[in-house]
Design an enzyme around this catalytic site. Structure first.
Site, PDB file in Angstrom:
ATOM      1  N   THR A 134       0.821  -1.209   0.000  1.00 35.43           N
ATOM      2  CA  THR A 134       0.000   0.000   0.000  1.00 35.43           C
ATOM      3  C   THR A 134       0.857   1.262   0.000  1.00 35.43           C
ATOM      4  OG1 THR A 134      -1.461   1.281   1.450  1.00 35.43           O
ATOM      5  CG2 THR A 134      -0.109  -0.344   2.526  1.00 35.43           C
ATOM      6  N   ASP A 135       0.277   2.365  -0.467  1.00 45.33           N
ATOM      7  CA  ASP A 135       0.985   3.657  -0.393  1.00 45.33           C
ATOM      8  C   ASP A 135       1.067   4.165   1.053  1.00 45.33           C
ATOM      9  OD1 ASP A 135      -1.698   4.350  -0.035  1.00 45.33           O
ATOM     10  OD2 ASP A 135      -1.705   5.947  -1.536  1.00 45.33           O
ATOM     11  N   GLU A 136       0.273   3.558   1.963  1.00 49.69           N
ATOM     12  CA  GLU A 136       0.228   4.076   3.337  1.00 49.69           C
ATOM     13  C   GLU A 136       1.561   3.890   4.068  1.00 49.69           C
ATOM     14  OE1 GLU A 136      -3.475   3.370   5.398  1.00 49.69           O
ATOM     15  OE2 GLU A 136      -4.532   3.099   3.504  1.00 49.69           O
ATOM     16  N   TYR A 159      -1.795  -0.508  10.988  1.00 52.10           N
ATOM     17  CA  TYR A 159      -1.924  -1.170   9.686  1.00 52.10           C
ATOM     18  C   TYR A 159      -0.721  -0.845   8.790  1.00 52.10           C
ATOM     19  CZ  TYR A 159      -3.281  -1.640   4.761  1.00 52.10           C
ATOM     20  OH  TYR A 159      -3.282  -1.941   3.416  1.00 52.10           O
ATOM     21  N   LYS A 163       2.318  -3.255   7.299  1.00 50.26           N
ATOM     22  CA  LYS A 163       2.597  -3.434   5.868  1.00 50.26           C
ATOM     23  C   LYS A 163       4.035  -2.998   5.552  1.00 50.26           C
ATOM     24  CE  LYS A 163       0.203  -4.600   2.948  1.00 50.26           C
ATOM     25  NZ  LYS A 163      -0.174  -5.941   2.386  1.00 50.26           N
TER      26      LYS A 163
HETATM   27  P1  NAD Z   1      -9.519  -7.453   2.183  1.00 50.45           P
HETATM   28  O1  NAD Z   1      -9.549  -7.193   3.655  1.00 50.45           O
HETATM   29  O2  NAD Z   1     -10.734  -7.206   1.367  1.00 50.45           O
HETATM   30  O3  NAD Z   1      -9.076  -8.961   1.925  1.00 50.45           O
HETATM   31  C1  NAD Z   1      -8.059  -9.597   2.633  1.00 50.45           C
HETATM   32  C2  NAD Z   1      -8.196 -11.097   2.446  1.00 50.45           C
HETATM   33  O4  NAD Z   1      -7.145 -11.735   3.197  1.00 50.45           O
HETATM   34  C3  NAD Z   1      -9.524 -11.664   2.973  1.00 50.45           C
HETATM   35  O5  NAD Z   1     -10.086 -12.531   2.014  1.00 50.45           O
HETATM   36  C4  NAD Z   1      -9.118 -12.427   4.230  1.00 50.45           C
HETATM   37  O6  NAD Z   1      -9.942 -13.535   4.510  1.00 50.45           O
HETATM   38  C5  NAD Z   1      -7.688 -12.848   3.897  1.00 50.45           C
HETATM   39  N1  NAD Z   1      -6.888 -13.095   5.105  1.00 50.45           N
HETATM   40  C6  NAD Z   1      -6.765 -12.290   6.196  1.00 50.45           C
HETATM   41  N2  NAD Z   1      -5.982 -12.873   7.109  1.00 50.45           N
HETATM   42  C7  NAD Z   1      -5.571 -14.060   6.575  1.00 50.45           C
HETATM   43  C8  NAD Z   1      -4.729 -15.088   7.036  1.00 50.45           C
HETATM   44  N3  NAD Z   1      -4.169 -15.023   8.248  1.00 50.45           N
HETATM   45  N4  NAD Z   1      -4.510 -16.153   6.236  1.00 50.45           N
HETATM   46  C9  NAD Z   1      -5.090 -16.225   5.009  1.00 50.45           C
HETATM   47  N5  NAD Z   1      -5.917 -15.287   4.536  1.00 50.45           N
HETATM   48  C10 NAD Z   1      -6.149 -14.197   5.307  1.00 50.45           C
HETATM   49  O7  NAD Z   1      -8.284  -6.603   1.661  1.00 50.45           O
HETATM   50  P2  NAD Z   1      -8.061  -5.869   0.254  1.00 50.45           P
HETATM   51  O8  NAD Z   1      -8.570  -4.495   0.359  1.00 50.45           O
HETATM   52  O9  NAD Z   1      -8.516  -6.751  -0.840  1.00 50.45           O
HETATM   53  O10 NAD Z   1      -6.463  -5.785   0.242  1.00 50.45           O
HETATM   54  C11 NAD Z   1      -5.683  -6.833  -0.314  1.00 50.45           C
HETATM   55  C12 NAD Z   1      -4.226  -6.453  -0.245  1.00 50.45           C
HETATM   56  O11 NAD Z   1      -3.999  -5.239  -0.949  1.00 50.45           O
HETATM   57  C13 NAD Z   1      -3.738  -6.206   1.186  1.00 50.45           C
HETATM   58  O12 NAD Z   1      -2.446  -6.733   1.302  1.00 50.45           O
HETATM   59  C14 NAD Z   1      -3.722  -4.697   1.318  1.00 50.45           C
HETATM   60  O13 NAD Z   1      -2.751  -4.277   2.238  1.00 50.45           O
HETATM   61  C15 NAD Z   1      -3.383  -4.280  -0.105  1.00 50.45           C
HETATM   62  N6  NAD Z   1      -3.888  -2.958  -0.530  1.00 50.45           N
HETATM   63  C16 NAD Z   1      -5.191  -2.623  -0.353  1.00 50.45           C
HETATM   64  C17 NAD Z   1      -5.651  -1.390  -0.812  1.00 50.45           C
HETATM   65  C18 NAD Z   1      -7.107  -0.993  -0.707  1.00 50.45           C
HETATM   66  O14 NAD Z   1      -7.456   0.130  -1.066  1.00 50.45           O
HETATM   67  N7  NAD Z   1      -8.000  -1.863  -0.270  1.00 50.45           N
HETATM   68  C19 NAD Z   1      -4.763  -0.497  -1.423  1.00 50.45           C
HETATM   69  C20 NAD Z   1      -3.416  -0.882  -1.568  1.00 50.45           C
HETATM   70  C21 NAD Z   1      -2.994  -2.122  -1.127  1.00 50.45           C
HETATM   71  P1  TYD Z   2     -10.747   3.944   4.280  1.00 54.46           P
HETATM   72  O1  TYD Z   2     -11.723   3.557   3.225  1.00 54.46           O
HETATM   73  O2  TYD Z   2     -10.851   3.302   5.628  1.00 54.46           O
HETATM   74  O3  TYD Z   2      -9.289   3.764   3.662  1.00 54.46           O
HETATM   75  P2  TYD Z   2      -7.848   4.251   4.247  1.00 54.46           P
HETATM   76  O4  TYD Z   2      -7.989   4.585   5.680  1.00 54.46           O
HETATM   77  O5  TYD Z   2      -7.021   3.020   4.032  1.00 54.46           O
HETATM   78  O6  TYD Z   2      -7.440   5.405   3.398  1.00 54.46           O
HETATM   79  O7  TYD Z   2     -10.857   5.510   4.511  1.00 54.46           O
HETATM   80  C1  TYD Z   2     -10.724   6.426   3.431  1.00 54.46           C
HETATM   81  C2  TYD Z   2     -10.805   7.827   4.003  1.00 54.46           C
HETATM   82  O8  TYD Z   2     -12.129   8.039   4.514  1.00 54.46           O
HETATM   83  C3  TYD Z   2      -9.873   8.050   5.184  1.00 54.46           C
HETATM   84  O9  TYD Z   2      -9.391   9.391   5.138  1.00 54.46           O
HETATM   85  C4  TYD Z   2     -10.761   7.865   6.395  1.00 54.46           C
HETATM   86  C5  TYD Z   2     -12.113   8.342   5.912  1.00 54.46           C
HETATM   87  N1  TYD Z   2     -13.304   7.669   6.499  1.00 54.46           N
HETATM   88  C6  TYD Z   2     -14.358   8.441   6.974  1.00 54.46           C
HETATM   89  O10 TYD Z   2     -14.338   9.696   6.921  1.00 54.46           O
HETATM   90  N2  TYD Z   2     -15.447   7.795   7.500  1.00 54.46           N
HETATM   91  C7  TYD Z   2     -15.512   6.435   7.589  1.00 54.46           C
HETATM   92  O11 TYD Z   2     -16.532   5.915   8.115  1.00 54.46           O
HETATM   93  C8  TYD Z   2     -14.417   5.661   7.076  1.00 54.46           C
HETATM   94  C9  TYD Z   2     -14.452   4.157   7.141  1.00 54.46           C
HETATM   95  C10 TYD Z   2     -13.337   6.319   6.527  1.00 54.46           C
END
Ligand code: NAD
Ligand code: TYD
Length: 353
Positions: A134-136, A159, A163
């Protein structure tokens, strides 16, 4: 790497993982895709019903923190590559329970790396470990500037700290043992099958049900939103074309203040639900800010654009409209994931607003 491959995708029943699995299963019939997932609250096999019967797809229920399960799997299957997405992914949950994030995101990643180290050791050059991050990890930006691949890590939430740690381990296994790794760091994704704990699907669900839409602080925080299928396409390109040890940033060049995004979403929802314009915006409710809330994320993805010719495909309003349509058409999916434990989580997180 040869034409046919057996690829282990971890976290494939989650949001981004399910899009990656679907893309690889459909686009590469010569590959065998093994989807490993623990199916936590965020994992849902209903995300993959359209491809579950395909001959090149298999699901394995396992926990990446379980050394024996992971090592048995590597022993029994001759994987050519891992695309690692399994993670605890929600910042707010990491604030309430950091240890779960250390376990899955750090220890789980190290377990996978150890299995790769042990079972691939005679053949590192033909294997690949792709770590999805992630960019975070880069921390927070002020009003200007963008994250590039060499920006120093400066995570603020449990988080992002977990990561960042996992990214360091992945690089360390490349530098120390010679494992072929690649890492990508992506901005916020949106699209179908997104669990409604995250801002966009939570707001869609609440607007649909005429419930308050919680906006943290004053809604001034900025995120850079990318269509999830564009992320899956970037992973595909990087997986096939990046050099060993490389990092790529992936982002939408699409920055939005949370409050502006929510207003746009409210307007789209008003149209789709046949409500008078301005109706949904009345649901916006400012709530206590998130602790350590990063002000702004913005990704410079020019390395990916210039070297591997990837560009985002969708304009935000178009992608957001498609996303809203998907949630309105998939009411059963939404009702299933918002029943039971979700209500407990929601009430604790939002103090019954
Ligand atoms: P998500 O929470 O939707 O999915 C995560 C999956 O991992 C789930 O299916 C869960 O069951 C599985 N999981 C969790 N713990 C586990 C374990 N111990 N063993 C096996 N499986 C396990 O997450 P997402 O949003 O799809 O993110 C996927 C990846 O991409 C993550 O690594 C996250 O850090 C990264 N990412 C997410 C975003 C975003 O905007 N959502 C952006 C950049 C990077
Ligand atoms: P989120 O979707 O949780 O992603 P991330 O924290 O990984 O960026 O949140 C996106 C943005 O929205 C973040 O600045 C937090 C804000 N946010 C709210 O304002 N209200 C909410 O209920 C949630 C879940 C997030």
């Amino acid at each position: 790497m040869g034409l046919s491959k057996k690829i282990l995708v971890t976290g494939g029943a989650g949001f981004i993982g399910s899009h990656v699995v679907r893309r690889f299963v459909n686009n590469y019939p010569q590959y065998e895709i093994v989807n490993l997932d623990k199916l936590t609250y965020a994992g849902n096999l209903a995300n993959l019903t359209d491809i579950e019967e395909k001959p090149n797809y298999r699901f394995v229920k396992a926990d990446i923190t379980n050394v024996i399960e992971i090592s048995d799997l590597f022993k029994n299957e001759d994987f050519d590559a891992v695309i690692h997405l399994a993670a605890e992914s929600h910042v707010d949950r990491s604030i309430s329970d950091p240890t779960a994030f250390v376990m899955t995101n750090v220890i789980g990643t190290v377990n996978l790396l150890n299995a790769a180290r042990e079972f691939w050791k005679d053949d590192y050059a033909t294997k690949r470990f792709y770590h999805v991050s992630t960019d975070e990890v880069y921390g927070a930006l002020g009003d200007t500037g963008m994250f590039i691949e060499t920006t120093s890590y400066d995570p603020h939430s449990p988080y992002s700290a977990s990561k960042a740690s996992s990214d360091h381990f992945v690089r360390a296994y490349h530098d120390t043992y010679g494992i072929d790794i690649v890492i990508s760091n992506c901005s916020n994704n949106y699209g179908s099958h997104h669990f409604p704990e995250k801002l966009i699907p939570l707001a869609i669900n609440n607007i649909k049900n005429n419930q308050p839409v919680p906006v943290y602080g004053k809604g001034e925080n900025v995120r850079d939103w990318l269509w999830v299928e564009d992320h899956a396409r970037a992973i595909d390109v990087i997986f096939h074309e990046a050099k060993a040890g490389e990092t790529y940033n992936i982002g939408g060049h699409n920055e939005w203040k949370n409050i502006d995004l929510i207003h746009l979403l409210c307007n789209i929802m008003d149209k789709k639900l046949g409500r008078e314009v301005g109706t949904s915006a009345k649901l916006i409710t400012f709530v206590t800010d998130r602790a350590g809330h990063d002000l702004r994320y913005a990704i410079d993805s020019s390395k990916l654009q210039n070297k591997l010719n990837w560009v985002p495909s969708l304009q935000f309003e178009e992608g957001l409209t498609k996303t809203v349509e998907w949630y309105l058409e998939n009411e059963e999916w939404l009702n299933n994931v918002t029943s039971g434990n979700y209500q407990t989580y929601y009430n604790t997180q939002y103090n019954n607003i």
